[in-house]
Design an enzyme around this catalytic site. Structure first.
Site, short mmCIF file in Angstrom:
data_model
loop_
_atom_site.label_atom_id
_atom_site.label_comp_id
_atom_site.label_asym_id
_atom_site.label_seq_id
_atom_site.Cartn_x
_atom_site.Cartn_y
_atom_site.Cartn_z
N ASP A 53 -2.98 37.43 6.68
CA ASP A 53 -4.25 38.16 6.61
C ASP A 53 -4.14 39.22 5.51
OD1 ASP A 53 -6.40 39.86 7.00
OD2 ASP A 53 -5.96 40.27 9.12
N ASN A 97 -8.81 37.87 -4.28
CA ASN A 97 -9.94 36.94 -4.22
C ASN A 97 -10.46 36.69 -2.81
OD1 ASN A 97 -11.53 34.36 -5.16
ND2 ASN A 97 -10.10 33.63 -3.60
N TYR A 141 -21.69 42.80 2.95
CA TYR A 141 -21.05 42.19 1.78
C TYR A 141 -21.33 43.01 0.52
CZ TYR A 141 -20.02 38.39 -1.59
OH TYR A 141 -19.52 37.64 -2.62
N LYS A 161 -18.45 44.75 -1.75
CA LYS A 161 -18.27 44.36 -3.14
C LYS A 161 -18.55 45.52 -4.10
CE LYS A 161 -16.93 40.09 -2.78
NZ LYS A 161 -15.52 39.75 -3.10
#
Length: 298
Positions: free
Chosen positions: A65, A92, A163, A167
């Site tokens: 993880d 990534n 998200y 990001k």
């Protein structure tokens, strides 16, 4: 002399069992790098290692993880114990839990922030500690970190608040890390890719149709492999003068984003009165660049 920019260098790629991460791992191996293939799923990581070895490259799996502190430490240790060095970290790994903000649960928020944002920090932290020690020992590296942001994190995306926040945080972390780690021989950049992955194909019928491979055999702009050449170049010694930047990449397009920067300004020289500010703000906004539209906004 080899024409491969990363000949003999060692790279960790997180989330490399499939999609964009797999494409990165294969591309680095083809460019002469030795690859640590990280993935949460052991079978996926092993499959990519087998692909690289079958093509004559060197690779090892590191299953774990990315947001777990001990797993991140083990990932770096695997590179050092197997190949004797570490030169490049490609962050990534990630996933989505899409929902409108008014329906988003605490668990869905926490999970996405954890894997994307903390997952980037954990690998960065352990790799940077190794590179700092190398620099202090007089062996300043030509080290590279390539993070993965998103157009959603740069411009916003309806239904992806968790998200988007993660990001956007990765983009800011990239700038921060570039400033802090430059003295140790480390560059830090980020990409905001657009490609066909499990995440994008699961984002609804309209998105899936846009991402599908062309039936006529023409250039597949959404092939994840289109993203990797930029990442491989950013990982190379040749990219040593590039740091703290975020690049968008899709198909054959590469662009650099300007990010937050001071734009139009008015200075009164003293404290503003509330009643004065309406016309001032209107003037500033009229002269400022128009923001990019939020993905999915109407």
């Amino acid at each position: 002399m080899s024409s491969k920019l990363n000949e003999g260098r060692v790279v960790i790629v997180t989330g490399a069992g499939q999609g964009i991460g797999r494409a990165h791992a294969l591309a680095f191996a083809a460019d002469g790098a030795k690859v640590v293939v990280n993935d949460y799923a052991e079978n996926l990581a092993a499959g990519v290692v087998d692909e690289i070895r079958a093509a004559g490259g060197e690779a090892v799996a590191s299953v774990g993880d990315v947001a777990d502190w001990a797993s991140g430490e083990t990932m770096v240790a695997t590179a050092l114990e197997t190949f004797g060095q570490l030169d490049i970290l490609v962050n990534n790994a990630g996933f989505v839990r899409d929902r409108m903000l008014v329906s988003l649960s605490e668990d869905e928020w926490d999970a996405v922030i954890r894997v994307h944002l903390k997952g980037h920090f954990v690998g960065l932290r352990h790799a940077a500690a190794y590179w700092r020690a190398e620099a202090k020992a007089g062996r300043t590296p030509q080290a590279r970190i390539i993070n993965t942001s998103s157009g959603a994190g740069l411009y916003g995306s309806v239904g992806q608040g968790n998200y988007v926040a993660a990001k956007a945080g990765i983009s800011a972390l990239t700038i921060q890390a570039a400033a802090e780690l430059g003295g140790y021989g480390v560059t830090v950049n980020a990409i905001a890719p657009a490609a066909r992955t499990q995440m994008t194909m699961g984002a609804g019928d309209e998105m899936a149709a846009q991402m599908a491979a062309p039936a006529d055999g023409s250039f597949d702009a959404m092939d994840p492999a289109n993203i990797s050449p930029l990442v491989v170049w950013l990982g190379s010694p040749e990219a040593g003068s590039v740091t703290g930047r975020v690049f968008e990449v899709e198909g054959g397009k590469v662009s650099v984003t300007d990010g937050w920067q001071r734009s139009v300004e008015r200075d009164k020289g003293s404290r503003w009165e509330v009643a004065e500010l309406g016309p001032v703000i209107e003037e500033i906004l009229a002269k400022a660049p128009v923001p990019m539209p939020v993905y999915g906004a109407r």
